[in-house]
Design a protein around this motif. Structure first.
Motif, PDB file in Angstrom:
ATOM      1  N   SER A  63       0.840  -1.213   0.000  1.00 51.26           N
ATOM      2  CA  SER A  63       0.000   0.000   0.000  1.00 51.26           C
ATOM      3  C   SER A  63       0.867   1.252   0.000  1.00 51.26           C
ATOM      4  O   SER A  63       2.048   1.226   0.366  1.00 51.26           O
ATOM      5  N   GLY A  66       0.641   6.778   2.655  1.00 50.71           N
ATOM      6  CA  GLY A  66      -0.477   7.508   3.237  1.00 50.71           C
ATOM      7  C   GLY A  66      -1.647   6.603   3.608  1.00 50.71           C
ATOM      8  O   GLY A  66      -2.401   6.896   4.532  1.00 50.71           O
ATOM      9  N   ALA A  67      -1.799   5.521   2.866  1.00 45.12           N
ATOM     10  CA  ALA A  67      -2.931   4.622   3.103  1.00 45.12           C
ATOM     11  C   ALA A  67      -2.608   3.534   4.123  1.00 45.12           C
ATOM     12  O   ALA A  67      -3.505   2.799   4.545  1.00 45.12           O
ATOM     13  N   ARG A  68      -1.339   3.442   4.514  1.00 47.46           N
ATOM     14  CA  ARG A  68      -0.924   2.357   5.397  1.00 47.46           C
ATOM     15  C   ARG A  68      -1.595   2.443   6.763  1.00 47.46           C
ATOM     16  O   ARG A  68      -2.023   1.449   7.333  1.00 47.46           O
ATOM     17  N   LYS A  69      -1.698   3.679   7.313  1.00 46.77           N
ATOM     18  CA  LYS A  69      -2.318   3.843   8.628  1.00 46.77           C
ATOM     19  C   LYS A  69      -3.786   3.467   8.589  1.00 46.77           C
ATOM     20  O   LYS A  69      -4.304   2.807   9.487  1.00 46.77           O
ATOM     21  N   ARG A  70      -4.478   3.893   7.542  1.00 44.81           N
ATOM     22  CA  ARG A  70      -5.904   3.581   7.436  1.00 44.81           C
ATOM     23  C   ARG A  70      -6.122   2.068   7.325  1.00 44.81           C
ATOM     24  O   ARG A  70      -7.045   1.517   7.932  1.00 44.81           O
ATOM     25  N   LEU A  71      -5.242   1.407   6.580  1.00 42.63           N
ATOM     26  CA  LEU A  71      -5.361  -0.037   6.412  1.00 42.63           C
ATOM     27  C   LEU A  71      -5.105  -0.762   7.736  1.00 42.63           C
ATOM     28  O   LEU A  71      -5.819  -1.704   8.091  1.00 42.63           O
ATOM     29  N   LYS A  73      -5.605   0.463  10.726  1.00 47.95           N
ATOM     30  CA  LYS A  73      -6.771   0.687  11.583  1.00 47.95           C
ATOM     31  C   LYS A  73      -7.923  -0.235  11.193  1.00 47.95           C
ATOM     32  O   LYS A  73      -8.645  -0.763  12.055  1.00 47.95           O
ATOM     33  N   ALA A  74      -8.103  -0.424   9.896  1.00 50.77           N
ATOM     34  CA  ALA A  74      -9.164  -1.318   9.428  1.00 50.77           C
ATOM     35  C   ALA A  74      -8.920  -2.742   9.915  1.00 50.77           C
ATOM     36  O   ALA A  74      -9.856  -3.449  10.315  1.00 50.77           O
ATOM     37  N   ARG A  76      -7.303  -3.567  12.662  1.00 51.40           N
ATOM     38  CA  ARG A  76      -7.571  -3.606  14.105  1.00 51.40           C
ATOM     39  C   ARG A  76      -9.075  -3.665  14.384  1.00 51.40           C
ATOM     40  O   ARG A  76      -9.521  -4.379  15.282  1.00 51.40           O
ATOM     41  N   ARG A  77      -9.858  -2.899  13.593  1.00 52.52           N
ATOM     42  CA  ARG A  77     -11.318  -2.936  13.781  1.00 52.52           C
ATOM     43  C   ARG A  77     -11.867  -4.326  13.470  1.00 52.52           C
ATOM     44  O   ARG A  77     -12.746  -4.836  14.167  1.00 52.52           O
TER      45      ARG A  77
END
Length: 356
Positions: A63, A66-71, A73-74, A76-77
């Protein structure tokens, strides 16, 4: 001042060396103390989790930064949601005193790597017993099998252990990635389904024996050997004594009888086979074996396990025997020698293409 720093540095180095030596001595002593028991350890691993963790690592690596953090978090959810769902199911199962929901079907994975004596049969038998005691109706057992065959009685026992899974009412699948020939196929044919890689070697439904004889050499040097037996066929062929035509005929008769037992074993487990066509002692590669009816499908064990992971928990069961320190060291040395020989062979082979 410089001399003092030098002495202090030397003191620290000696202190560090002493600590390392003491630490190694403690580790060796602890291992030797722990090696007194002979109990094997049962290792259980859920392969879905391992594959999921690897998939996530690769997705994160591929990825954009920039998208690594969002991924992450997803992920972890998703983990939290699965944890809550698991707690909810366990609470419902035990909260009202009822039976609760049945657990999802499980695929149990076993491995069998056979040598000429099928020396892994004892370990395999214990793994089979463990799975039978824990499995439930609807579960599947996959055996990754690799063997070129060996002693008749040894592989007869190994095949009987695999038969126990079917007798327990469990669906059985044998996956052959490289070879299941002779005694190896004797085992494999006992499964409900046999899958093999396109170029895996299968078949060799036959029996072979060879006995060297040095009687004429001994006779040339005036050496007599007396072979004394009680019972007409106690010894049919010998290495040192003179063999008779009657003994040879009896030996061949015993081979034919063993071959008939082999063919009967296969025919009972795969009734659709043309035994006269396949019980010639020949081997076939995966795609040919499929045409002959020796197997049911083409494909590697990894491909099949990944396919099953989409809807089933895949749990690998492995019994690891205790290994003493000396044995571990000898295995490490043997592995090092083997790697060196393989590298040498590869270098020799590659040198043919590097010449100019």
């Amino acid at each position: 001042m410089g001399e003092w720093l030098s002495d202090f540095g030397m003191f620290l180095a000696q202190l560090l060396s002493l600590a390392v030596i003491v630490g190694l001595a403690v580790v060796v002593a602890a291992r030797l103390r722990g090696e007194g028991g002979d109990e094997a350890r049962l290792k259980v691993e859920e392969l879905n989790r391992r594959r999921g963790a690897r998939t996530r690592r690769l997705r994160l690596a591929a990825s954009e930064p920039g998208a690594r953090k969002r991924l992450a978090k997803a992920f972890r959810r998703e983990d939290k949601r699965q944890t809550k769902a698991g707690k909810g199911r366990s609470g419902k199962a035990g909260g009202d005193g009822d039976e609760g929901e049945a657990r999802p079907a499980t695929l149990w994975l076993l491995d069998f790597h056979g040598d000429i004596r099928a020396s892994g049969t004892g370990r395999f038998a214990e793994e089979v017993s463990a799975v039978i005691s824990a499995a439930e109706p609807g579960d599947e057992v996959v055996v990754r099998l690799e063997s070129a065959g060996g002693l008749v009685h040894a592989y007869g026992l190994a095949a009987a252990e695999l038969d126990r899974l079917r007798e327990a009412g469990l669906t059985t699948t044998v996956c052959v990635d490289k070879v299941a020939a002779s005694g190896g196929y004797l085992m494999a044919c006992g499964a409900d389904s046999v899958r093999a890689a396109p170029l895996a070697v299968l078949g060799s439904i036959g029996v072979v024996a060879q006995v060297p004889n040095v009687h004429r050499l001994l006779k040339r040097h005036d050496i007599d050997v007396d072979v004394l037996t009680a019972g007409r066929y106690k010894r049919t062929l010998t290495v040192l004594g003179e063999n008779t035509e009657e003994g040879r005929e009896k030996f061949v008769e015993d081979l034919e009888r063993t071959h008939e037992l082999f063919k009967r074993h296969v025919a009972e487990r795969r009734p659709g086979l043309d035994m006269e066509a396949v019980a010639t002692g020949e081997i076939w590669y995966g795609s040919e074996a499929l045409e002959k009816g020796l197997i049911d499908a083409l494909g590697t064990s990894e491909a099949y396990l990944v396919e099953r992971m989409a809807s089933t928990r895949v749990i690998r069961v492995r019994l690891e025997p205790p290994r003493r320190l000396g044995e571990r060291l000898s295995l490490a040395v043997a592995a090092g020698v083997e790697r060196a020989l393989l590298r040498g062979a590869e270098a020799l082979d590659a040198s043919r293409w590097l010449k100019r």
